[in-house]
Design a protein around this motif. Structure first.
Motif, mmCIF file in Angstrom:
data_model
loop_
_atom_site.group_PDB
_atom_site.id
_atom_site.type_symbol
_atom_site.label_atom_id
_atom_site.label_comp_id
_atom_site.label_asym_id
_atom_site.label_seq_id
_atom_site.Cartn_x
_atom_site.Cartn_y
_atom_site.Cartn_z
ATOM 1 N N LEU A 76 29.743 41.562 53.616
ATOM 2 C CA LEU A 76 29.694 40.263 52.945
ATOM 3 C C LEU A 76 28.854 40.339 51.670
ATOM 4 C CD1 LEU A 76 29.343 37.636 55.833
ATOM 5 C CD2 LEU A 76 31.289 37.960 54.289
ATOM 6 N N VAL A 77 27.698 40.997 51.748
ATOM 7 C CA VAL A 77 26.844 41.113 50.577
ATOM 8 C C VAL A 77 27.516 41.973 49.508
ATOM 9 C CG1 VAL A 77 24.661 42.038 49.710
ATOM 10 C CG2 VAL A 77 24.706 40.733 51.842
ATOM 11 N N ALA A 78 28.038 43.141 49.914
ATOM 12 C CA ALA A 78 28.696 44.019 48.949
ATOM 13 C C ALA A 78 29.923 43.344 48.338
ATOM 14 C CB ALA A 78 29.091 45.333 49.627
ATOM 15 N N GLY A 79 30.705 42.641 49.181
ATOM 16 C CA GLY A 79 31.884 41.950 48.675
ATOM 17 C C GLY A 79 31.537 40.844 47.706
ATOM 18 N N ALA A 80 30.441 40.114 47.991
ATOM 19 C CA ALA A 80 30.018 39.036 47.097
ATOM 20 C C ALA A 80 29.583 39.586 45.743
ATOM 21 C CB ALA A 80 28.886 38.238 47.743
ATOM 22 N N VAL A 81 28.837 40.690 45.760
ATOM 23 C CA VAL A 81 28.397 41.301 44.498
ATOM 24 C C VAL A 81 29.609 41.765 43.683
ATOM 25 C CG1 VAL A 81 27.152 43.258 43.485
ATOM 26 C CG2 VAL A 81 26.144 41.985 45.392
ATOM 27 N N LEU A 82 30.549 42.435 44.351
ATOM 28 C CA LEU A 82 31.729 42.935 43.644
ATOM 29 C C LEU A 82 32.606 41.791 43.170
ATOM 30 C CD1 LEU A 82 33.125 45.528 42.777
ATOM 31 C CD2 LEU A 82 34.322 45.565 44.978
ATOM 32 N N ALA A 83 32.710 40.717 43.967
ATOM 33 C CA ALA A 83 33.513 39.563 43.558
ATOM 34 C C ALA A 83 32.891 38.874 42.344
ATOM 35 C CB ALA A 83 33.640 38.578 44.720
ATOM 36 N N ALA A 84 31.559 38.777 42.320
ATOM 37 C CA ALA A 84 30.884 38.165 41.170
ATOM 38 C C ALA A 84 31.137 38.976 39.910
ATOM 39 C CB ALA A 84 29.390 38.058 41.450
ATOM 40 N N TRP A 85 31.082 40.301 40.036
ATOM 41 C CA TRP A 85 31.350 41.152 38.875
ATOM 42 C C TRP A 85 32.806 41.012 38.431
ATOM 43 C CZ3 TRP A 85 34.660 45.424 38.329
ATOM 44 C CH2 TRP A 85 34.511 46.135 37.127
ATOM 45 N N PHE A 114 51.257 44.602 53.346
ATOM 46 C CA PHE A 114 50.198 43.678 52.946
ATOM 47 C C PHE A 114 49.390 44.238 51.772
ATOM 48 C CE2 PHE A 114 51.073 42.885 57.421
ATOM 49 C CZ PHE A 114 51.207 41.509 57.461
ATOM 50 N N PRO A 115 49.998 44.363 50.596
ATOM 51 C CA PRO A 115 49.277 44.914 49.440
ATOM 52 C C PRO A 115 48.160 43.992 48.979
ATOM 53 C CG PRO A 115 51.402 44.033 48.770
ATOM 54 C CD PRO A 115 51.389 44.008 50.268
ATOM 55 N N LEU A 116 47.038 44.610 48.600
ATOM 56 C CA LEU A 116 45.888 43.864 48.106
ATOM 57 C C LEU A 116 46.023 43.614 46.604
ATOM 58 C CD1 LEU A 116 43.040 45.838 49.926
ATOM 59 C CD2 LEU A 116 44.131 43.721 50.669
ATOM 60 N N ALA A 117 45.153 42.761 46.091
ATOM 61 C CA ALA A 117 45.072 42.584 44.644
ATOM 62 C C ALA A 117 44.658 43.910 44.012
ATOM 63 C CB ALA A 117 44.055 41.492 44.309
ATOM 64 N N PRO A 118 45.077 44.181 42.799
ATOM 65 C CA PRO A 118 44.749 45.468 42.184
ATOM 66 C C PRO A 118 43.266 45.616 41.885
ATOM 67 C CG PRO A 118 45.824 44.026 40.596
ATOM 68 C CD PRO A 118 45.927 43.354 41.923
ATOM 69 N N GLY A 119 42.779 46.862 41.994
ATOM 70 C CA GLY A 119 41.425 47.206 41.569
ATOM 71 C C GLY A 119 40.323 46.550 42.363
ATOM 72 N N ALA A 120 39.245 46.218 41.656
ATOM 73 C CA ALA A 120 38.037 45.693 42.291
ATOM 74 C C ALA A 120 38.279 44.365 42.995
ATOM 75 C CB ALA A 120 36.936 45.540 41.248
ATOM 76 N N ALA A 121 39.192 43.556 42.493
ATOM 77 C CA ALA A 121 39.483 42.273 43.134
ATOM 78 C C ALA A 121 40.003 42.480 44.545
ATOM 79 C CB ALA A 121 40.501 41.489 42.303
ATOM 80 N N GLY A 122 40.837 43.486 44.736
ATOM 81 C CA GLY A 122 41.357 43.777 46.063
ATOM 82 C C GLY A 122 40.276 44.260 47.003
ATOM 83 N N PHE A 123 39.411 45.154 46.520
ATOM 84 C CA PHE A 123 38.334 45.669 47.372
ATOM 85 C C PHE A 123 37.355 44.561 47.741
ATOM 86 C CE2 PHE A 123 39.711 49.879 45.968
ATOM 87 C CZ PHE A 123 39.555 50.602 47.154
ATOM 88 N N SER A 124 37.004 43.703 46.786
ATOM 89 C CA SER A 124 36.046 42.639 47.084
ATOM 90 C C SER A 124 36.619 41.643 48.084
ATOM 91 C CB SER A 124 35.627 41.920 45.794
ATOM 92 O OG SER A 124 36.726 41.271 45.184
ATOM 93 N N SER A 125 37.898 41.274 47.930
ATOM 94 C CA SER A 125 38.510 40.334 48.874
ATOM 95 C C SER A 125 38.606 40.944 50.262
ATOM 96 C CB SER A 125 39.899 39.911 48.379
ATOM 97 O OG SER A 125 40.783 41.022 48.289
#
Length: 309
Positions: free
Chosen positions: A55-64, A188-199
């Motif tokens: 949750l913390v790592a995802g929030a940081v990556l989502a903010a970026w 179930f493809p994710l969003a591309p790049g960092a957006a996919g990893f953060s979600s």
């Protein structure tokens, strides 16, 4: 006990500096996370530890990602509703089942053995791929058969006899991670790049915290200094830095080279567990680990041959 595929690890002299740095990060950072998980367990129970971490790592990556998206224009960098649904499915499997059960298994099995179980992911990915019509080649099929033998040998080892529930958690964890990996590239493809990893990290972290709440897990308070340091290491380096390095590899290196961390992580985890935590590996478990890594090598060689054909 380090095995390398003939075409997976070319000479470092031929590698660009960025690729080499990303490789070393995936090799040694991800290899060290298994010991960090064991240390963090001293204060943070399994599902709470993993849920809070992602949750913390995802929030940081989502903010970026959101900050970068605003610079690129409205609507950039944000997953769609369908991609959020996909992130929930993939995150529940890869992080909820995969990483949650890895932390659970780490309570009774050494970090080196856990890393070897995780190294069998290419075996299970190949097996799951059969459900979607992905027929393995001869090398890959040989790798799957050899890997199955390695898993059988591992289940006959002393660690399985001492803690069958932990070994079962490790194997089920690997199956969940592998299925999530296959679904993320098929249904179930994710969003591309960092957006996919953060979600994925946010959704997986939420699932992990829900399981933690249902199990009634309670972290120790106040937590010890070593567990807190290990948890911070997992957030900063295991989730953010290493994942970013792996994303860079996928974009700038061959899949075989990017996947070669599967060979090195067990060796790093075994070395750190032996030196820092006094973990031991029986002779039969050592042979089983070698068989599994050789099987992964056959699969990576087969995939390389298929791409060149």
């Amino acid at each position: 006990m380090q095995t390398t595929a003939p075409s997976a690890l070319p000479s470092s002299a031929r590698l660009p500096a960025g690729v080499l740095a990303a490789l070393l990060c995936c090799y040694f950072v991800w290899g060290s996370t298994y010991l960090a998980i064991r240390v963090a367990l001293q204060s943070f129970p399994p599902f709470f530890q993993m849920g809070s971490r992602f949750l913390v790592a995802g929030a940081v990556l989502a903010a970026w990602t959101a900050w970068r998206g605003r610079r690129q224009g409205p609507g950039s960098g944000f997953p769609t509703a369908l991609q959020w649904r996909n992130a929930l499915v993939v995150g529940a499997l890869m992080l909820g089942g995969g990483m949650g059960l890895i932390a659970t298994a780490s309570q009774g099995v050494g970090s080196g053995l856990i890393a070897t179980c995780v190294a069998s992911v290419p075996l299970m990915v190949t097996g799951w791929g059969l459900l979607w019509g992905r027929r393995p080649g001869r090398w890959e099929l040989a790798g799957v058969c050899l890997g199955a033998l390695g898993v059988v040998l591992l289940m006959r080892g002393e660690s399985f006899s001492a803690s069958p529930a932990s070994m079962a958690c490790a194997l089920v964890s690997t199956a969940c991670w592998s299925l999530g990996s296959v679904l993320s590239t098929t249904r179930f493809p994710l969003a591309p790049g960092a957006a996919g990893f953060s979600s994925e990290m946010l959704c997986g972290g939420a699932v992990l915290m829900a399981v933690s709440l249902a199990l009634g897990e309670r972290p120790a308070w106040p937590p010890g200094a070593a567990p807190v340091a290990a948890w911070l290491y997992l957030v900063a380096f295991g989730s953010l830095v290493a994942f970013s390095a792996y994303m860079y590899l996928l974009a700038h290196a061959s899949p075989a080279l990017a996947s070669s961390y599967a060979f090195v992580n067990p060796a790093v985890a075994l070395a750190l567990g032996s030196v820092l935590a006094g973990e031991t590996l029986s002779a039969s478990e050592g042979w089983a680990c070698g068989v599994i890594l050789a099987a992964v090598g056959l699969i990576l060689v087969g995939q390389g041959r298929r791409r060149r054909a």
